[in-house]
Scaffold this motif. Structure first.
Motif, mmCIF file in Angstrom:
data_model
loop_
_atom_site.group_PDB
_atom_site.id
_atom_site.type_symbol
_atom_site.label_atom_id
_atom_site.label_comp_id
_atom_site.label_asym_id
_atom_site.label_seq_id
_atom_site.Cartn_x
_atom_site.Cartn_y
_atom_site.Cartn_z
ATOM 1 N N ARG A 44 0.834 -1.202 0.000
ATOM 2 C CA ARG A 44 0.000 0.000 0.000
ATOM 3 C C ARG A 44 0.873 1.257 0.000
ATOM 4 N NH1 ARG A 44 -2.715 -1.021 4.116
ATOM 5 N NH2 ARG A 44 -4.651 -1.741 3.143
ATOM 6 N N GLU A 45 1.898 1.255 0.817
ATOM 7 C CA GLU A 45 2.805 2.400 0.882
ATOM 8 C C GLU A 45 3.482 2.638 -0.464
ATOM 9 O OE1 GLU A 45 7.074 3.207 3.022
ATOM 10 O OE2 GLU A 45 5.455 2.448 4.315
ATOM 11 N N ALA A 46 3.888 1.553 -1.127
ATOM 12 C CA ALA A 46 4.559 1.676 -2.420
ATOM 13 C C ALA A 46 3.616 2.201 -3.494
ATOM 14 C CB ALA A 46 5.128 0.314 -2.835
ATOM 15 N N VAL A 47 2.363 1.729 -3.479
ATOM 16 C CA VAL A 47 1.398 2.151 -4.497
ATOM 17 C C VAL A 47 0.957 3.589 -4.271
ATOM 18 C CG1 VAL A 47 -0.905 1.707 -5.442
ATOM 19 C CG2 VAL A 47 0.633 -0.201 -4.967
ATOM 20 N N VAL A 48 0.828 3.982 -3.011
ATOM 21 C CA VAL A 48 0.477 5.372 -2.711
ATOM 22 C C VAL A 48 1.585 6.306 -3.194
ATOM 23 C CG1 VAL A 48 0.162 7.039 -0.839
ATOM 24 C CG2 VAL A 48 -1.052 4.848 -0.786
ATOM 25 N N ALA A 49 2.834 5.881 -3.007
ATOM 26 C CA ALA A 49 3.966 6.696 -3.452
ATOM 27 C C ALA A 49 4.036 6.783 -4.970
ATOM 28 C CB ALA A 49 5.270 6.121 -2.895
ATOM 29 N N ASP A 50 3.676 5.684 -5.648
ATOM 30 C CA ASP A 50 3.721 5.647 -7.114
ATOM 31 C C ASP A 50 2.761 4.568 -7.581
ATOM 32 O OD1 ASP A 50 4.219 5.511 -9.807
ATOM 33 O OD2 ASP A 50 6.374 5.154 -9.629
ATOM 34 N N GLU A 51 1.632 4.974 -8.186
ATOM 35 C CA GLU A 51 0.614 4.007 -8.597
ATOM 36 C C GLU A 51 1.136 3.018 -9.638
ATOM 37 O OE1 GLU A 51 -1.703 6.706 -11.981
ATOM 38 O OE2 GLU A 51 -2.676 6.208 -10.092
ATOM 39 N N ASN A 52 2.227 3.369 -10.324
ATOM 40 C CA ASN A 52 2.807 2.425 -11.281
ATOM 41 C C ASN A 52 3.399 1.198 -10.595
ATOM 42 O OD1 ASN A 52 2.278 3.776 -13.735
ATOM 43 N ND2 ASN A 52 3.970 5.180 -13.362
ATOM 44 N N ASN A 53 3.574 1.262 -9.271
ATOM 45 C CA ASN A 53 4.092 0.098 -8.558
ATOM 46 C C ASN A 53 3.111 -1.067 -8.572
ATOM 47 O OD1 ASN A 53 6.739 0.776 -7.718
ATOM 48 N ND2 ASN A 53 5.926 2.109 -6.109
ATOM 49 N N ALA A 54 1.832 -0.791 -8.808
ATOM 50 C CA ALA A 54 0.856 -1.882 -8.885
ATOM 51 C C ALA A 54 1.154 -2.802 -10.072
ATOM 52 C CB ALA A 54 -0.562 -1.333 -8.952
ATOM 53 N N PRO A 55 1.168 -2.291 -11.307
ATOM 54 C CA PRO A 55 1.532 -3.166 -12.420
ATOM 55 C C PRO A 55 2.968 -3.653 -12.343
ATOM 56 C CG PRO A 55 1.317 -0.884 -13.163
ATOM 57 C CD PRO A 55 0.751 -0.946 -11.778
ATOM 58 N N VAL A 56 3.860 -2.883 -11.709
ATOM 59 C CA VAL A 56 5.251 -3.313 -11.549
ATOM 60 C C VAL A 56 5.314 -4.614 -10.754
ATOM 61 C CG1 VAL A 56 7.362 -2.782 -10.248
ATOM 62 C CG2 VAL A 56 6.430 -1.111 -11.841
ATOM 63 N N LEU A 57 4.563 -4.690 -9.655
ATOM 64 C CA LEU A 57 4.584 -5.886 -8.811
ATOM 65 C C LEU A 57 3.899 -7.063 -9.500
ATOM 66 C CD1 LEU A 57 3.866 -4.192 -5.382
ATOM 67 C CD2 LEU A 57 6.007 -5.295 -6.099
ATOM 68 N N MET A 58 2.873 -6.777 -10.269
ATOM 69 C CA MET A 58 2.231 -7.847 -11.030
ATOM 70 C C MET A 58 3.172 -8.407 -12.080
ATOM 71 S SD MET A 58 -1.524 -6.163 -11.484
ATOM 72 C CE MET A 58 -2.039 -7.457 -12.612
ATOM 73 N N ARG A 59 3.914 -7.518 -12.726
ATOM 74 C CA ARG A 59 4.863 -7.960 -13.752
ATOM 75 C C ARG A 59 6.004 -8.764 -13.127
ATOM 76 N NH1 ARG A 59 9.070 -4.538 -17.473
ATOM 77 N NH2 ARG A 59 9.471 -6.179 -18.990
ATOM 78 N N LEU A 60 6.444 -8.358 -11.944
ATOM 79 C CA LEU A 60 7.500 -9.094 -11.254
ATOM 80 C C LEU A 60 7.046 -10.520 -10.977
ATOM 81 C CD1 LEU A 60 10.237 -9.168 -9.767
ATOM 82 C CD2 LEU A 60 9.057 -8.276 -7.748
ATOM 83 N N ASN A 61 5.814 -10.681 -10.545
ATOM 84 C CA ASN A 61 5.274 -12.015 -10.290
ATOM 85 C C ASN A 61 5.221 -12.840 -11.566
ATOM 86 O OD1 ASN A 61 4.008 -14.046 -8.677
ATOM 87 N ND2 ASN A 61 2.019 -13.394 -9.428
ATOM 88 N N PHE A 62 4.788 -12.211 -12.648
ATOM 89 C CA PHE A 62 4.711 -12.888 -13.944
ATOM 90 C C PHE A 62 6.086 -13.389 -14.385
ATOM 91 C CE2 PHE A 62 5.285 -12.640 -18.533
ATOM 92 C CZ PHE A 62 4.248 -13.423 -19.016
ATOM 93 N N HIS A 63 7.088 -12.528 -14.304
ATOM 94 C CA HIS A 63 8.418 -12.893 -14.774
ATOM 95 C C HIS A 63 9.062 -13.952 -13.885
ATOM 96 C CE1 HIS A 63 9.419 -10.101 -18.150
ATOM 97 N NE2 HIS A 63 8.317 -9.518 -17.690
ATOM 98 N N ASP A 64 8.742 -13.940 -12.610
ATOM 99 C CA ASP A 64 9.269 -14.973 -11.725
ATOM 100 C C ASP A 64 8.653 -16.323 -12.052
ATOM 101 O OD1 ASP A 64 10.683 -16.121 -9.518
ATOM 102 O OD2 ASP A 64 8.850 -15.997 -8.327
ATOM 103 N N CYS A 65 7.336 -16.364 -12.218
ATOM 104 C CA CYS A 65 6.629 -17.634 -12.411
ATOM 105 C C CYS A 65 6.921 -18.290 -13.758
ATOM 106 C CB CYS A 65 5.124 -17.419 -12.254
ATOM 107 S SG CYS A 65 4.609 -17.107 -10.553
ATOM 108 N N PHE A 66 7.153 -17.496 -14.797
ATOM 109 C CA PHE A 66 7.313 -18.078 -16.121
ATOM 110 C C PHE A 66 8.747 -18.475 -16.448
ATOM 111 C CE2 PHE A 66 2.964 -17.164 -16.994
ATOM 112 C CZ PHE A 66 2.628 -18.060 -17.997
ATOM 113 N N VAL A 67 9.629 -18.437 -15.480
ATOM 114 C CA VAL A 67 10.975 -18.985 -15.664
ATOM 115 C C VAL A 67 11.180 -20.044 -14.592
ATOM 116 C CG1 VAL A 67 13.449 -18.507 -15.718
ATOM 117 C CG2 VAL A 67 11.841 -16.812 -16.605
ATOM 118 N N GLU A 68 10.896 -21.293 -14.934
ATOM 119 C CA GLU A 68 11.060 -22.437 -14.043
ATOM 120 C C GLU A 68 10.220 -22.333 -12.779
ATOM 121 O OE1 GLU A 68 15.159 -23.231 -13.352
ATOM 122 O OE2 GLU A 68 15.636 -23.440 -15.485
ATOM 123 N N GLY A 69 9.079 -21.668 -12.855
ATOM 124 C CA GLY A 69 8.136 -21.676 -11.759
ATOM 125 C C GLY A 69 8.278 -20.536 -10.770
ATOM 126 N N CYS A 70 7.288 -20.454 -9.869
ATOM 127 C CA CYS A 70 7.217 -19.363 -8.890
ATOM 128 C C CYS A 70 8.127 -19.673 -7.707
ATOM 129 C CB CYS A 70 5.784 -19.195 -8.415
ATOM 130 S SG CYS A 70 4.570 -19.018 -9.753
#
Length: 271
Positions: A44-70
């Motif tokens: 919440r603190e990160a998103v309040v500081a910069d709303e772009n952190n929401a898609p940033v964290l979603m993308r981080l999860n995507f990139h982690d999971c699609f290379v040999e799993g989460c």
């Protein structure tokens, strides 16, 4: 607003109401009861500081999971070019500082209990709940150069781009310009969860070539059309529900359970 509330309900149901195999919702209920509140507070603190952190964290999860799993492997930073986070396909992936901040707080509260992979998953989930807008986010001009100026050969541009939009993109990302300049991936609806990005793809306003290609293959073209037809809101599939289900399904890829993994004290390095 109604769409956002509907998506919120779907995501909560998917992420809090499901378990499969050895994966278990509420796994840390006894061992680290404050894990949810701690991660959510950091996100919440990160998103309040910069709303772009929401898609940033979603993308981080995507990139982690699609290379040999989460498994949180994308977080490792040995300072080497061979580190997963420095792979060409991961360029522009961010959010590592948010995960490390959450991990530090969790280690203070529950040392050696919560895995880094779970923190990444929870952070992505909380990003969805805080900013339920998956068609948001930005990309960098670095990823546009080939499509704008070397497609398929030097001097050419992707013919699938609407001519008027092509000039707009070239103005934002001039040849030999600053490759770090960022632009929204969903033109005209970058802060709202809706199917506008699919309409953009159909009309030649896709920013990324990978998005544009969805309308160039017959199988994926039918899927795009199924979400954007005149009667789709009433009789077609739900883009919101399908997106939420896809997130949950992705989060189950190659998860390490039991003694197969290790709990790192710092997510960027092995113990």
């Amino acid at each position: 607003m109604a769409r956002c509330l509907k998506l919120l309900a779907i995501v909560v149901t998917c992420l809090f109401g499901l378990s499969q195999g050895k994966l278990q919702v509420g796994f840390y209920k006894k061992s680290c009861p404050n894990v949810e509140a701690i991660v959510r507070g950091v996100v919440r603190e990160a998103v309040v500081a910069d709303e772009n952190n929401a898609p940033v964290l979603m993308r981080l999860n995507f990139h982690d999971c699609f290379v040999e799993g989460c498994d949180g492997s994308i977080l490792i930073d040995n300072g080497l070019e061979t580190d997963e986070r420095r792979a060409f396909g991961h360029q522009g992936v961010r959010g590592f500082d948010v995960i490390e901040k959450a991990k530090a707080q969790l280690e203070a509260a529950c040392p050696g209990i919560v895995s880094c992979a779970d923190i990444v998953a929870m952070a992505a989930r909380d990003a969805v709940l805080l900013v339920p807008a998956h068609t948001i986010g930005t990309t960098a001009c670095f990823f546009m150069n080939q499509r704008l100026y070397n497609f398929p050969a030097p001097g050419g541009s992707d013919p699938s781009i609407n001519p008027n939009f092509l000039q707009e993109l070239k103005t934002t990302c001039p040849q030999n310009g600053d490759v770090n300049v960022r632009l929204p991936m969903d033109q005209g609806s970058e802060h709202t969860f809706d199917t506008q990005i699919l309409e953009n793809i159909k009309a030649g306003f896709a920013v990324l070539q990978s998005d544009a290609s969805l309308y160039q293959d017959e199988s994926t073209k039918r899927i795009v059309d199924s979400y954007t037809g005149l009667l789709s809101p009433f009789f077609g599939p739900s883009f919101q529900a399908d997106f939420a289900a896809a997130m949950v399904k992705m989060g189950r890829i190659g998860v390490l359970t039991g003694s197969k993994g290790r709990i790192r004290r710092v997510c960027s390095s092995f113990n």
